[in-house]
Design a protein around this motif. Sequence first.
Motif, PDB file in Angstrom:
ATOM      1  N   UNK A 117     -10.431   6.719 -50.148  1.00 35.78           N
ATOM      2  CA  UNK A 117     -11.164   5.402 -49.737  1.00 35.78           C
ATOM      3  C   UNK A 117     -10.067   4.619 -49.620  1.00 35.78           C
ATOM      4  N   UNK A 118     -10.358   3.935 -48.555  1.00 36.67           N
ATOM      5  CA  UNK A 118      -9.267   2.865 -48.051  1.00 36.67           C
ATOM      6  C   UNK A 118      -8.288   3.439 -47.091  1.00 36.67           C
ATOM      7  N   UNK A 119      -8.192   4.612 -46.854  1.00 31.96           N
ATOM      8  CA  UNK A 119      -7.282   5.439 -46.109  1.00 31.96           C
ATOM      9  C   UNK A 119      -7.642   5.018 -44.486  1.00 31.96           C
ATOM     10  N   UNK A 120      -6.754   4.251 -43.454  1.00 30.96           N
ATOM     11  CA  UNK A 120      -7.592   4.202 -42.191  1.00 30.96           C
ATOM     12  C   UNK A 120      -7.509   5.796 -41.424  1.00 30.96           C
ATOM     13  N   UNK A 121      -8.627   5.844 -40.813  1.00 36.10           N
ATOM     14  CA  UNK A 121      -8.873   7.090 -40.012  1.00 36.10           C
ATOM     15  C   UNK A 121      -9.274   6.935 -38.647  1.00 36.10           C
ATOM     16  N   UNK A 122      -9.000   7.790 -37.656  1.00 36.42           N
ATOM     17  CA  UNK A 122      -9.345   7.633 -36.248  1.00 36.42           C
ATOM     18  C   UNK A 122     -10.921   8.754 -36.297  1.00 36.42           C
ATOM     19  N   UNK A 123     -11.893   8.499 -35.393  1.00 33.44           N
ATOM     20  CA  UNK A 123     -13.076   9.160 -35.306  1.00 33.44           C
ATOM     21  C   UNK A 123     -13.124   9.519 -34.005  1.00 33.44           C
ATOM     22  N   UNK A 124     -13.445  11.054 -33.703  1.00 35.29           N
ATOM     23  CA  UNK A 124     -13.957  11.657 -32.430  1.00 35.29           C
ATOM     24  C   UNK A 124     -15.223  12.020 -32.872  1.00 35.29           C
ATOM     25  N   UNK A 125     -16.169  11.224 -31.874  1.00 38.36           N
ATOM     26  CA  UNK A 125     -17.469  11.785 -31.805  1.00 38.36           C
ATOM     27  C   UNK A 125     -17.897  12.325 -30.389  1.00 38.36           C
ATOM     28  N   UNK A 126     -17.988  13.815 -30.625  1.00 39.19           N
ATOM     29  CA  UNK A 126     -18.262  14.268 -28.972  1.00 39.19           C
ATOM     30  C   UNK A 126     -19.334  15.315 -29.171  1.00 39.19           C
ATOM     31  N   UNK A 127     -20.387  15.269 -28.174  1.00 38.48           N
ATOM     32  CA  UNK A 127     -21.683  15.801 -28.657  1.00 38.48           C
ATOM     33  C   UNK A 127     -22.397  15.748 -27.139  1.00 38.48           C
ATOM     34  N   UNK A 128     -23.585  16.260 -27.218  1.00 34.08           N
ATOM     35  CA  UNK A 128     -24.296  16.402 -26.016  1.00 34.08           C
ATOM     36  C   UNK A 128     -24.089  15.284 -24.860  1.00 34.08           C
ATOM     37  N   UNK A 129     -24.339  14.048 -25.529  1.00 35.38           N
ATOM     38  CA  UNK A 129     -24.230  12.928 -24.479  1.00 35.38           C
ATOM     39  C   UNK A 129     -23.150  11.963 -24.684  1.00 35.38           C
ATOM     40  N   UNK A 130     -22.465  12.006 -25.816  1.00 27.27           N
ATOM     41  CA  UNK A 130     -21.217  10.917 -25.931  1.00 27.27           C
ATOM     42  C   UNK A 130     -19.996  11.476 -26.164  1.00 27.27           C
ATOM     43  N   UNK A 131     -18.948  10.983 -25.966  1.00 28.68           N
ATOM     44  CA  UNK A 131     -17.488  11.444 -26.088  1.00 28.68           C
ATOM     45  C   UNK A 131     -16.678  10.408 -26.282  1.00 28.68           C
ATOM     46  N   UNK A 132     -16.747   9.579 -27.621  1.00 27.82           N
ATOM     47  CA  UNK A 132     -15.874   8.336 -27.909  1.00 27.82           C
ATOM     48  C   UNK A 132     -14.805   8.571 -29.198  1.00 27.82           C
ATOM     49  N   UNK A 133     -13.925   7.958 -28.915  1.00 29.38           N
ATOM     50  CA  UNK A 133     -12.943   7.635 -30.057  1.00 29.38           C
ATOM     51  C   UNK A 133     -13.202   6.383 -30.763  1.00 29.38           C
ATOM     52  N   UNK A 134     -13.001   6.415 -32.113  1.00 32.00           N
ATOM     53  CA  UNK A 134     -13.067   5.424 -32.801  1.00 32.00           C
ATOM     54  C   UNK A 134     -12.119   5.148 -33.817  1.00 32.00           C
ATOM     55  N   UNK A 135     -11.891   3.863 -34.714  1.00 30.23           N
ATOM     56  CA  UNK A 135     -10.878   3.527 -35.655  1.00 30.23           C
ATOM     57  C   UNK A 135     -11.679   2.989 -36.956  1.00 30.23           C
ATOM     58  N   UNK A 136     -11.523   3.819 -38.069  1.00 31.08           N
ATOM     59  CA  UNK A 136     -11.989   2.886 -39.256  1.00 31.08           C
ATOM     60  C   UNK A 136     -10.747   2.640 -39.965  1.00 31.08           C
ATOM     61  N   UNK A 137     -10.943   1.221 -40.495  1.00 27.79           N
ATOM     62  CA  UNK A 137      -9.590   0.477 -40.950  1.00 27.79           C
ATOM     63  C   UNK A 137      -9.855   0.591 -42.433  1.00 27.79           C
ATOM     64  N   UNK A 138      -8.738   0.133 -43.232  1.00 33.76           N
ATOM     65  CA  UNK A 138      -8.999   0.245 -44.757  1.00 33.76           C
ATOM     66  C   UNK A 138     -10.145  -0.618 -45.346  1.00 33.76           C
TER      67      UNK A 138
END
Length: 288
Positions: A41-62
Amino acid sequence: MAHGSDVVGERTVFGRKVHFYSSTHERSHLWGCYGMSPFPAGMPCYGLIWEGWCGDFYHIDEYLQVMHLGRVMANPGHKYAFLYALADPRAGPTRLVDAGKLMALCAYGQTGSPDRDEQALIDFLLPSDLYPLSKEDLRESPYYNIGVTHQKFTNLARRFSDAIFDSFHTFAKKHLTKGYPLLISGGCGLNCEWNRRWLETNLFSDVFVPPCANDTGSAIGTAVDAMRHFTGNAKIKWNVYSGQPFTFDEIDRTGLEVHPLDYGQVASVLLDDKIIGWVQGNCEIGPR
């Protein structure tokens, strides 16, 4: 994710007032993957959500704040499945189950740069925001009903798959530069080849894909999102063998041999090209 993409309040359920929490489909993917990941918990991460209709990158901070880094492509999963339907003479509208079939066919395609016909179709499909795509709009394509096992099509399948990955990889190299772990969710997270390639990019300190990357994990994700909202904690303990236990009911054993587990015997039977039914413990979570 935009502020206000979740709905919080009180509702009455079976005559009792309860806290109510609802959020979006994208959030369910992102928080499910974050909550199940091995990163503290608290470790920043990148997120990739790609599926049928979306293909997006996200950032979750600490502080568990989410920033949308950008949409790379609309409908990547639908485009992937559509290509299979285009070549299949028996197919009509796009079927999401075809995505897995195309992934398997890619193994039979030859490596190399796209030829003129391949590039023309790739250039038409990848930027398109049309949904659903119509097979009849491509009736003049050389791949229309060509047959899914035709070598020209398996070559296209591999190069189309590479083109989708390369689009996301190009975006990641430019915008995801801090080396955080990458969380992958959405139906495209079931593509083993793409997952391997993400790991080999060396853009991320680690890569995590949950076993329920597709919509089978959405309920878990919404629960994690609600827990994060009400408690501030977005991490859960889980085990891959959290599915239903096996039911030892009576079956017709005609033609079957039943043996206690012996690894030597298993290896010998497999070597003889025989079929084994192996029952042990709970089912794994996720699509099977």
